[in-house]
Design a protein around this motif. Sequence first.
Motif, mmCIF file in Angstrom:
data_model
loop_
_atom_site.group_PDB
_atom_site.id
_atom_site.type_symbol
_atom_site.label_atom_id
_atom_site.label_comp_id
_atom_site.label_asym_id
_atom_site.label_seq_id
_atom_site.Cartn_x
_atom_site.Cartn_y
_atom_site.Cartn_z
ATOM 1 N N LEU A 11 18.093 42.314 1.499
ATOM 2 C CA LEU A 11 17.695 42.137 2.901
ATOM 3 C C LEU A 11 18.036 40.737 3.412
ATOM 4 O O LEU A 11 18.047 40.495 4.610
ATOM 5 C CB LEU A 11 16.190 42.407 3.057
ATOM 6 N N ARG A 43 30.681 58.969 7.046
ATOM 7 C CA ARG A 43 30.087 59.641 5.884
ATOM 8 C C ARG A 43 31.033 59.571 4.679
ATOM 9 O O ARG A 43 30.623 59.250 3.557
ATOM 10 C CB ARG A 43 29.797 61.112 6.233
ATOM 11 N N ASP A 63 22.079 50.549 -4.262
ATOM 12 C CA ASP A 63 20.879 50.734 -3.442
ATOM 13 C C ASP A 63 21.282 51.039 -1.993
ATOM 14 O O ASP A 63 20.875 52.049 -1.399
ATOM 15 C CB ASP A 63 20.044 49.433 -3.510
ATOM 16 N N LYS A 67 21.270 55.078 -0.118
ATOM 17 C CA LYS A 67 20.530 55.306 1.126
ATOM 18 C C LYS A 67 21.508 55.611 2.271
ATOM 19 O O LYS A 67 21.292 56.534 3.056
ATOM 20 C CB LYS A 67 19.708 54.049 1.443
ATOM 21 N N LEU A 70 22.791 59.197 2.153
ATOM 22 C CA LEU A 70 21.779 60.157 2.614
ATOM 23 C C LEU A 70 21.654 60.106 4.135
ATOM 24 O O LEU A 70 21.581 61.144 4.800
ATOM 25 C CB LEU A 70 20.429 59.858 1.964
ATOM 26 N N GLU A 71 21.650 58.900 4.663
ATOM 27 C CA GLU A 71 21.491 58.756 6.121
ATOM 28 C C GLU A 71 22.717 59.233 6.893
ATOM 29 O O GLU A 71 22.629 59.523 8.075
ATOM 30 C CB GLU A 71 21.172 57.298 6.474
ATOM 31 N N LYS A 72 23.846 59.329 6.219
ATOM 32 C CA LYS A 72 25.052 59.834 6.887
ATOM 33 C C LYS A 72 25.179 61.353 6.689
ATOM 34 O O LYS A 72 26.165 61.943 7.104
ATOM 35 C CB LYS A 72 26.305 59.140 6.323
ATOM 36 N N GLY A 73 24.195 61.953 5.995
ATOM 37 C CA GLY A 73 24.195 63.409 5.878
ATOM 38 C C GLY A 73 24.783 63.949 4.592
ATOM 39 O O GLY A 73 25.032 65.151 4.489
ATOM 40 N N SER A 74 25.014 63.102 3.607
ATOM 41 C CA SER A 74 25.531 63.603 2.328
ATOM 42 C C SER A 74 24.380 64.087 1.454
ATOM 43 O O SER A 74 23.229 63.733 1.672
ATOM 44 C CB SER A 74 26.301 62.509 1.596
ATOM 45 N N ASN A 75 24.717 64.880 0.459
ATOM 46 C CA ASN A 75 23.682 65.374 -0.456
ATOM 47 C C ASN A 75 24.007 64.927 -1.880
ATOM 48 O O ASN A 75 25.090 64.383 -2.153
ATOM 49 C CB ASN A 75 23.544 66.892 -0.345
ATOM 50 N N LEU A 76 23.064 65.165 -2.768
ATOM 51 C CA LEU A 76 23.182 64.657 -4.130
ATOM 52 C C LEU A 76 24.398 65.229 -4.860
ATOM 53 O O LEU A 76 25.016 64.535 -5.676
ATOM 54 C CB LEU A 76 21.878 64.958 -4.898
#
Lengths: 110, 322
Positions: A11, A43, A63, A67, A70-76
Amino acid sequence: METYYDPEDLLKFEEIGKDAPELAQKFFEYYGQVFAEGDLTAREKSLIALAVAHTIQCPYCIDAYTKGCLEKGSNLSEMTEALHVATAIRGGASLVHGIQMRNIVEKMSM
Amino acid sequence: MEKQNLRQMGPGVPDFEQTLENHGLFLERGETHTCQVNLGLLCNQVCKHCHLSAGPDRKELMDLDTIFQVVEFTQKTGCKVVDITGGAPEMNPHLPVLIDKMAGLEKVLMLRSNLSALYDANDPGLLDLLVKHQVTIVSSLPSLNLSQTDAQRGQGVFEKSIMALKLLNDRGYGKEGTGLVLDLVSNPTGAFMPTDQIIAEKRFRQVLREKWGIVFSHLFTFANMPLGRFEAWLKKKGTYTRYLQSLWKGFNPCTVEGLMCRNLISISWDGYLYDCDFNQAAALPMANLRTHIQDVTKIDLHHQKIACGNHCYACTAGSGFT
């Protein structure tokens, strides 16, 4: 236990500009443009970044881009496949050097 | 007690109203054009992000007397739009009565469906009614991925959602020229921010069409609300504070003017008034005064202060919740 890596340091990344502001500004502008939507989607770029992050084994990047993906719409599943691409290239890079080994063995052996 | 919880925010997260003040903003009601009616907390799903902690064990359902009071109330307010929600509104047996009555008053109708309840209901009569009155369907589909969707909403929900969307498409929903609007809502499947709405809509449109031949009208992406079952999940995972900080850091002052609470009045299953559905979960009644619709004689809500809590950061993060 004290370690070299602290998640909170991520941060503080922009603090790097305190003692070289012009260079930092140029870097962060470039960085922002690299990850913007282009011929590759944001993405897709995040998935590439995640794979590279694992290759260079940067905990901050892992890290941030886990995140980010995930926030761009990808999955595991997609993220895991991206890691396998990095792993295949990394493993392949080792294995292809085996040709050097074979060349040397050939020269030295009867 | 729940109000107290809202005050016990994580470290470094300032009070929402203070943040508004710092930006020279004040959250007050504009013209109220939408009545949101919560038909109850009964639901066939137990979604991990549900701010109302709805589920199959909940007994709270709006009764017929309250439904008639709601109809009368919407006349008093002059609301043009009636937004029906739950729980799963399909599980309230009085849903058709409410739709018929409101359609008779020429209200624009919206039904929030979790899709699996609509599919499980297997009720062609209900679908006929929705089509007849051109009820807009706002349905939940968090992800194009089975694992992510089922992880948030329960095992088997993704496949039922796809089947329900196909069923709705067969009835003309989501297809151009039919006047039948089928909107999708995608909430993140965890403690992270939602995908950019325009980008997500483009991808959902492409993948749903290519994989399943499904079409829809619009897609909305919203942040999860740190209340109810989602708040409990965040605390269990140890990510509550970090999530709140993400919402606060994403505060976008430009969202405040378009927030849905400025133009919407929310009615709970037992007939009480709130500024929004989330304030029901936070036990924050409209004007901080618990008022039942049958006790309302005069409606003049313009400029009335909206009850806020720090959960409101979820509606002002990024592109906001409109």
